[in-house]
Motif scaffolding. Sequence first.
Motif, PDB file in Angstrom:
ATOM      1  N   ALA A  55       6.894  -8.197   9.141  1.00 15.81           N
ATOM      2  CA  ALA A  55       7.562  -8.941   8.071  1.00 15.81           C
ATOM      3  C   ALA A  55       6.828  -8.745   6.747  1.00 15.81           C
ATOM      4  CB  ALA A  55       7.636 -10.425   8.422  1.00 15.81           C
ATOM      5  N   PHE A  56       5.499  -8.610   6.801  1.00 18.42           N
ATOM      6  CA  PHE A  56       4.750  -8.362   5.570  1.00 18.42           C
ATOM      7  C   PHE A  56       5.099  -6.994   4.992  1.00 18.42           C
ATOM      8  CE2 PHE A  56       0.852  -6.901   3.340  1.00 18.42           C
ATOM      9  CZ  PHE A  56       0.883  -7.826   2.307  1.00 18.42           C
ATOM     10  N   ALA A  57       5.301  -6.012   5.862  1.00 20.36           N
ATOM     11  CA  ALA A  57       5.716  -4.686   5.383  1.00 20.36           C
ATOM     12  C   ALA A  57       7.068  -4.777   4.685  1.00 20.36           C
ATOM     13  CB  ALA A  57       5.779  -3.702   6.550  1.00 20.36           C
ATOM     14  N   GLU A  58       7.954  -5.621   5.203  1.00 22.48           N
ATOM     15  CA  GLU A  58       9.253  -5.812   4.555  1.00 22.48           C
ATOM     16  C   GLU A  58       9.091  -6.526   3.220  1.00 22.48           C
ATOM     17  OE1 GLU A  58      11.932  -7.691   7.295  1.00 22.48           O
ATOM     18  OE2 GLU A  58      12.309  -5.818   8.377  1.00 22.48           O
ATOM     19  N   LEU A  59       8.163  -7.476   3.154  1.00 22.03           N
ATOM     20  CA  LEU A  59       7.895  -8.146   1.870  1.00 22.03           C
ATOM     21  C   LEU A  59       7.459  -7.128   0.823  1.00 22.03           C
ATOM     22  CD1 LEU A  59       6.089 -11.458   1.200  1.00 22.03           C
ATOM     23  CD2 LEU A  59       5.146  -9.391   0.181  1.00 22.03           C
ATOM     24  N   LEU A  60       6.609  -6.184   1.211  1.00 21.59           N
ATOM     25  CA  LEU A  60       6.172  -5.157   0.270  1.00 21.59           C
ATOM     26  C   LEU A  60       7.330  -4.266  -0.150  1.00 21.59           C
ATOM     27  CD1 LEU A  60       2.703  -4.099   1.761  1.00 21.59           C
ATOM     28  CD2 LEU A  60       3.169  -5.674  -0.122  1.00 21.59           C
ATOM     29  N   GLN A  61       8.253  -4.002   0.773  1.00 24.90           N
ATOM     30  CA  GLN A  61       9.440  -3.230   0.404  1.00 24.90           C
ATOM     31  C   GLN A  61      10.260  -3.971  -0.646  1.00 24.90           C
ATOM     32  OE1 GLN A  61      11.301  -2.655   4.285  1.00 24.90           O
ATOM     33  NE2 GLN A  61      10.743  -0.491   4.243  1.00 24.90           N
ATOM     34  N   ALA A  62      10.464  -5.280  -0.441  1.00 25.46           N
ATOM     35  CA  ALA A  62      11.249  -6.063  -1.387  1.00 25.46           C
ATOM     36  C   ALA A  62      10.584  -6.096  -2.753  1.00 25.46           C
ATOM     37  CB  ALA A  62      11.456  -7.482  -0.851  1.00 25.46           C
TER      38      ALA A  62
END
Length: 408
Positions: free
Chosen positions: A332-339
């Motif tokens: 989920a943190f990797a997705e936060l960085l994508q956003a």
Amino acid sequence: MQRYEVGGAVRDALLGRPVHDRDWVVVGATPEQLLAAGYTPVGRDFPVFLDPQTREEVALARTERKTAPGYHGFLVHAAPDVTLDEDLLRRDLTINAMARAADGTLIDPHGGQRDLAAKVLRHVSPAFAEDPVRILRLARFAARFDDFSVAPETLALMQAMVAAGEVDALVPERVWQELARGLMEARPSRMFTVLREAGALARLLPELDRLWGVPQRAEHHPEVDTGVHVMMVIDHAAGLGVPLTVRWAALGHDLGKGTTPPDILPRHLGHEGRSVELLRAVHARLRVPRDCAELAERVAREHGNVHASGGFGAAALLRLLERCDAFRKPAAFAELLQACTCDARGRLGRAEAPYPQAERLAAALAAAQAVDTAAVAADAAARGARGPAVGAAIAAAREAAVAQALAA
């Protein structure tokens, strides 16, 4: 009994696009005849069956009559005397109201092929106004076929539907379903543009609708308008092919800017916290899935800190990682960085701009994760540490590891 391929499969074949799902209509048959032929019933509101060989959906030709507000208020008539033309007449758009016979003959009573060539989204008949879901569907098709325009008479009809309160009868689950599907299309901004033009966005997502016309500081946002920025962010997300969770977070990250007090514009002090509160209300209202809601709220709260993290030392980076729950939920943190990357690049002239913050935070997390916390805890305990002191030893070891990684 005659069987015809209908709807999206016919449309996509004419456009030369891949056909993934095929739908069929049977004319001149009864449910009993299909059951006797081995078809499996699956429709609750009207007769729909699964083909015994292909498992594709087959529906009896039907007509509909409006009986109440909303999209559930219909009386469906399916019988052997319903013709193919009558069935096609009840469909939403001309490009979806075509059929193909077994011998390959195209049946196009409403000019769908013409509108495909002209790249126009046009309603089939005034019956379009009876189902408010069709506003959402048309907007979603605009996101998929992003070079298609909406016929002026269709847009006027949608505006009249909104004014009549039809959109207010939509149930939250269906609104979310259509918004989620539209966000996964090639150019999701088109969906919201069409919803705005129809007046529907102000009823469905007023928190988003109010962003247009809200100024931002030009040195950070050359596009200035907050609504324009958010559309650029979600289109950038679509271009990267990121999942729905990231696209939803991209859509909602700046909602709080719509409630910034006028006297401090174009600065938006405190908009992160306001965005979180607005998102919580949206998530409750639309019953947004938990994974989408959690990521969106976290991105709204922390995206400013992620942007600023290039100047953070090891201790501050660790605090940010902990607030983002990165150790428990690294995916989920990797997705936060994508956003956050999409937010940084969804600005005029910055689509290809570097975003080193994402790599730096990912490296910091990897360094902190590499610490053998069990060994650190055991060593601290051997030295007499207990409870919070053990946690402090782990934090100190992680900070040292992050500092070393940053210095490399």
